[in-house]
Design an enzyme around this catalytic site. Structure first.
Site, PDB file in Angstrom:
ATOM      1  N   GLU A  54       0.506  -1.103  -0.124  1.00 34.26           N
ATOM      2  CA  GLU A  54      -0.244  -0.250   0.080  1.00 34.26           C
ATOM      3  C   GLU A  54       1.088   1.745  -0.116  1.00 34.26           C
ATOM      4  O   GLU A  54       0.389   2.341  -0.305  1.00 34.26           O
ATOM      5  CB  GLU A  54      -0.595   0.003   1.206  1.00 34.26           C
ATOM      6  CG  GLU A  54      -2.093  -0.982   1.306  1.00 34.26           C
ATOM      7  CD  GLU A  54      -2.059  -2.165   2.007  1.00 34.26           C
ATOM      8  OE1 GLU A  54      -0.599  -2.668   2.136  1.00 34.26           O
ATOM      9  OE2 GLU A  54      -2.598  -3.092   1.571  1.00 34.26           O
ATOM     10  N   PHE A 116     -11.443  -7.030  14.702  1.00 31.61           N
ATOM     11  CA  PHE A 116      -9.909  -7.682  13.251  1.00 31.61           C
ATOM     12  C   PHE A 116      -9.602  -6.825  12.857  1.00 31.61           C
ATOM     13  O   PHE A 116     -10.234  -5.687  11.852  1.00 31.61           O
ATOM     14  CB  PHE A 116      -9.929  -9.056  12.762  1.00 31.61           C
ATOM     15  CG  PHE A 116      -9.201  -9.077  11.682  1.00 31.61           C
ATOM     16  CD1 PHE A 116      -8.429  -9.633  12.208  1.00 31.61           C
ATOM     17  CD2 PHE A 116      -9.547  -9.260  10.282  1.00 31.61           C
ATOM     18  CE1 PHE A 116      -7.173 -10.171  11.746  1.00 31.61           C
ATOM     19  CE2 PHE A 116      -8.338  -9.772   9.826  1.00 31.61           C
ATOM     20  CZ  PHE A 116      -7.152 -10.472   9.626  1.00 31.61           C
ATOM     21  N   GLN A 117      -8.017  -6.489  12.249  1.00 28.61           N
ATOM     22  CA  GLN A 117      -7.616  -5.268  11.532  1.00 28.61           C
ATOM     23  C   GLN A 117      -8.640  -3.579  11.639  1.00 28.61           C
ATOM     24  O   GLN A 117      -8.897  -2.393  10.575  1.00 28.61           O
ATOM     25  CB  GLN A 117      -8.326  -5.913  10.104  1.00 28.61           C
ATOM     26  CG  GLN A 117      -7.161  -6.837   9.446  1.00 28.61           C
ATOM     27  CD  GLN A 117      -7.184  -6.855   7.990  1.00 28.61           C
ATOM     28  OE1 GLN A 117      -7.932  -6.753   7.082  1.00 28.61           O
ATOM     29  NE2 GLN A 117      -6.084  -7.311   7.605  1.00 28.61           N
ATOM     30  N   MET A 472      24.732   8.455   0.464  1.00 34.40           N
ATOM     31  CA  MET A 472      24.769  10.067   1.163  1.00 34.40           C
ATOM     32  C   MET A 472      24.647   9.740   3.250  1.00 34.40           C
ATOM     33  O   MET A 472      25.723  10.352   3.441  1.00 34.40           O
ATOM     34  CB  MET A 472      22.824  10.137   1.399  1.00 34.40           C
ATOM     35  CG  MET A 472      22.991  11.843   1.521  1.00 34.40           C
ATOM     36  SD  MET A 472      23.943  13.155   0.696  1.00 34.40           S
ATOM     37  CE  MET A 472      23.288  13.505  -0.296  1.00 34.40           C
TER      38      MET A 472
END
Lengths: 565, 175
Positions: A54, A116-117, A472
């Protein structure tokens, strides 16, 4: 009044996306967003790009927004799907990119019960979005979605998150169309007084050593033509910040380069000697100013800026001009007499350095690679840079002559940005080649998106500047931490084999005479392609202003004690 | 120069807006004294008041930042010494009888406090005024036996500061 229709919340979401002009969404399905994905196939006008993480959806939506000027959309489920968006949203927030994120949420009856979630994604994203909102009632859904797009693209753009509980996605909702909104928009903004153009014009007329500092606001506000006209009339040289790059053509005689921590010496010296700075759509970021106590001490400042909260935030401002650069610049230019300022330009360019021939100590020269990319594409290419040393090389060494052709994560500095963002850039501009240029560190953060490119047939070209280090950080360790390379050597897989595993062509380039051939071959490929450039391991980015120092405290070569025997 | 400023924010009566507003204040990492939240005069509107210690330019910019929050209707700042500041306190006291009761009423009278409830369980008094005044009252009542004290926090009616201060930044640490 238009006729009403009844839709499911999920169908209505898709319908509103189409009404807002959306043609592509980046997302990943999951439990709490399943009604949306059930409805999606009925809306062929919405192309869905199935990412592999995502975070990539948010970066891709960001890239799409930067390249198109229209909101990019990403979709995720609740819980981990939503939290994976966070880095991408913060990136968009720092760089003022209009992204609309739609997340599924557990049903309202389950909220607050650690379902849940379930996660409080509205609370999590409040500080990194312009607006983060939970749809509380089915009848609010369409208004909230329309409002989300309005907020994302209005004023100073930015990301918005809309969290939609699953039961609302499944609700039956009456909808009369976009014109029947009931929500009252309340965005107070600032009742700014009339801009004092006369005061600004007086400062410009009086100035002998003025400079324009052009930032991302020039590109976001599509004020490139107005900036050019203003610069040409006033004769003032133009400096472009990292995100202002490609807001002003680099082959223009008034263009100077990039300022700040890795800005060219003559650019930073010009700032330090200037008697006037005309800042346009930039926010005096610390990477631009260095230590503000020693920044441009002889200069008065005119600040053209859309957001009044930016005025005077980091440096004192003599004349604020609050508003849209596209509107303000012509008004200001009209009050000026044409000037050339040849003496001042000559003084600046007299400070310009020739690069030493052995600047990159063997290995491939980033300059040669980027010049070759320019030659092979005729400059008609969109360049998406990741974060690190290569980001600075890409910013400084590619000659940008076309508007808005350079993209990078400036404010947040998110490694892993380039590969997914390039997908969004290509979908916004499918007629132009897109190169994602990453270091070996940042590339490995989101290289899973090669699978997305393959499945979705996105012909993004991937360049990896591989020096075997988190370069860097290694450079800072070399200069400021006694060469203690703590956790910066980084192993890479065989990228050619990796490309092969994903079913795309890949090349490893180790000699200068192979550069052009590999770039041309990648460009000829009808699909994604990968080119690994093996860079000198301890190549550094010069010049450099040490952190906390002023623009006058420049490092032009590695400190003697930091160079290996 | 840092000084105390009175910050007043009018916002939609929604917890998520209040959450965003408090987050914005927290992120500034400024010395804050007294955050008060209550209903505003208009229906559906909440009024947040805070005392913040900062220079005038930063105070003004904070008001501008609040104006950017979706759901915020207005925000303004004023130097604290230019605002009218008051606090209200409710005090529950143990039951008093005889001479002690008469003495209690004298103390309440001295502070222009009034008795709002009286029962066999005790007495509830209210007093308002500048914070130092009401706290002085509370201290004077301690000897009668305090059962509970509820402070409203400081409320303010202010005047906005003029605009020019916006162009000056605060001193920034070198990093």
């Amino acid at each position: 009044m238009s006729e009403s229709h009844v839709y499911s919340g999920a169908h209505l979401t898709c319908k509103v996306l189409l009404e807002e002009g959306v043609d592509v969404v980046f997302g990943y399905p999951g439990g709490a967003i399943m009604p949306f994905y059930h409805a999606l196939p009925e809306f062929p006008g919405l192309r869905h790009v199935l990412v592999r993480h995502e975070q990539a959806a948010a970066h891709a939506a960001d890239g799409y927004a930067r390249a198109s000027g229209r909101p990019g959309v990403c979709v995720a489920t609740s819980g981990p799907g939503a939290t994976n968006l966070v880095t991408g949203l913060a990136t968009a927030y720092m760089d003022n990119s209009p992204v609309v994120a739609i997340t599924g949420q557990v049903s309202r009856a389950m909220m607050g019960r650690d379902a849940f979630q379930e996660t409080d994604i509205v609370g999590i994203t409040l500080p990194i979005t312009k607006w983060s909102v939970l749809v509380e009632r089915p009848e609010d859904l369409a208004d909230v979605l329309h409002e989300a797009f309005h907020v994302a693209r209005s004023g100073r753009p930015g990301p918005v998150l809309v969290d939609i509980p699953k039961d609302i996605q499944n609700s039956r909702i009456e909808y009369r169309g976009a014109g029947a909104r009931t929500a009252e928009r309340r965005h107070p903004g600032r009742a700014a007084g009339a801009p004092d153009f006369e005061a600004a014009a007086r400062l410009i007329e009086q100035a002998e050593r003025p400079l324009i500092l052009a930032g991302h606001g020039v590109i976001l506000g599509e004020a490139m033509d107005e900036l050019r006209a203003f610069a040409e009339r006033s004769g003032i040289p133009v400096i472009t910040t990292l995100l202002g790059i490609s807001g002003f053509p680099e082959d223009h005689p008034l263009h100077l380069g990039m300022p700040g921590m890795h800005g060219e010496v003559h650019v930073n010296r010009a700032i330090q000697h200037a008697d006037l700075l005309v800042a346009v759509g930039m926010r005096f970021d610390d990477r631009v100013t260095g230590n503000t106590a020693g920044f441009a001490r002889h200069a008065k400042v005119i600040h053209l800026e859309l957001d009044p909260s930016e005025i005077g935030k980091n440096v004192p401002v003599d004349v604020p001009l609050v508003g849209d650069a596209k509107v303000l610049l012509p008004h200001l230019a009209a009050r000026l007499r044409p000037r050339r300022r040849d003496e001042w330009k000559a003084e600046i360019h007299a400070q310009q350095r020739e690069k030493p021939a052995d600047h990159y100590r063997g290995g491939l020269s980033p300059e040669t690679i980027l010049q070759s990319l320019h030659d092979s594409t005729g400059g008609r290419v969109n360049v998406v840079a990741d974060v690190g040393q290569h980001q600075m090389w890409v910013a400084k060494l590619f000659p940008y002559r076309r508007p808005n052709q350079h993209f990078s994560s400036g404010g947040l500095g998110s490694m892993g940005f380039a590969v997914p963002a390039a997908m969004g850039v290509w979908l916004a501009r499918p007629d132009e080649p897109v190169w994602a240029i990453s270091g070996d560190g940042g590339f490995q953060m989101n290289m899973q998106e090669i699978a997305t490119m393959r499945q979705e047939r996105l012909p993004v070209k991937l360049a990896i500047f591989n020096n075997g280090y988190l370069g860097m950080v290694r450079q800072w360790q070399q200069f400021f931490h006694g060469r203690r390379y703590s956790q910066t050597p980084i192993w890479s897989p065989d990228y050619v084999k990796l490309a092969d595993a994903y079913g795309i062509p890949g090349w490893r380039v180790e000699a200068s005479d192979e550069i052009a051939g590999a770039i041309d071959a990648a460009l000829r490929t009808d699909g994604p392609a990968l080119v690994e450039f093996v860079i000198e391991q301890e190549a550094n980015v010069f010049p450099m202003i040490p952190p906390g120092a002023t623009l006058s405290d420049v490092i032009e070569s590695a400190p003697a004690e930091s160079v290996s025997a | 120069m840092s000084d105390w400023h009175a910050l007043t924010v009018l916002m939609d009566d929604k917890l998520v807006t209040l959450n965003a507003a408090v987050g914005l204040l927290r992120r500034r990492n400024l010395p804050i004294r007294n955050v008060t939240v209550g209903p505003a005069l208009a229906d559906g509107t909440t009024r947040l008041f805070a005392m913040i210690e900062t220079d005038g330019g930063t105070a003004h910019r904070i008001a501008e930042l609040f104006r950017k929050v979706i759901g915020v209707q207005d925000a303004r700042v004023a130097p604290a010494d230019e605002a009218v500041l008051r606090e209200a306190v409710l005090v529950r006291l143990k039951p008093a009888g005889g001479d002690a009761y008469a003495e209690l009423l004298d103390v309440l009278g001295l502070y222009h406090a009034s008795v709002v409830e009286e029962s066999p369980d005790g007495l509830v008094a209210e007093v308002s005024g500048p914070a130092s005044f009401v706290l002085s009252c509370v201290r004077a009542l301690e000897r009668f036996g305090l059962l509970d004290v509820a402070r409203s926090g400081t409320l303010a009616v202010d005047r906005p500061v003029p605009g020019p201060a916006i162009t000056q930044p605060s001193e920034m640490p070198v990093s």
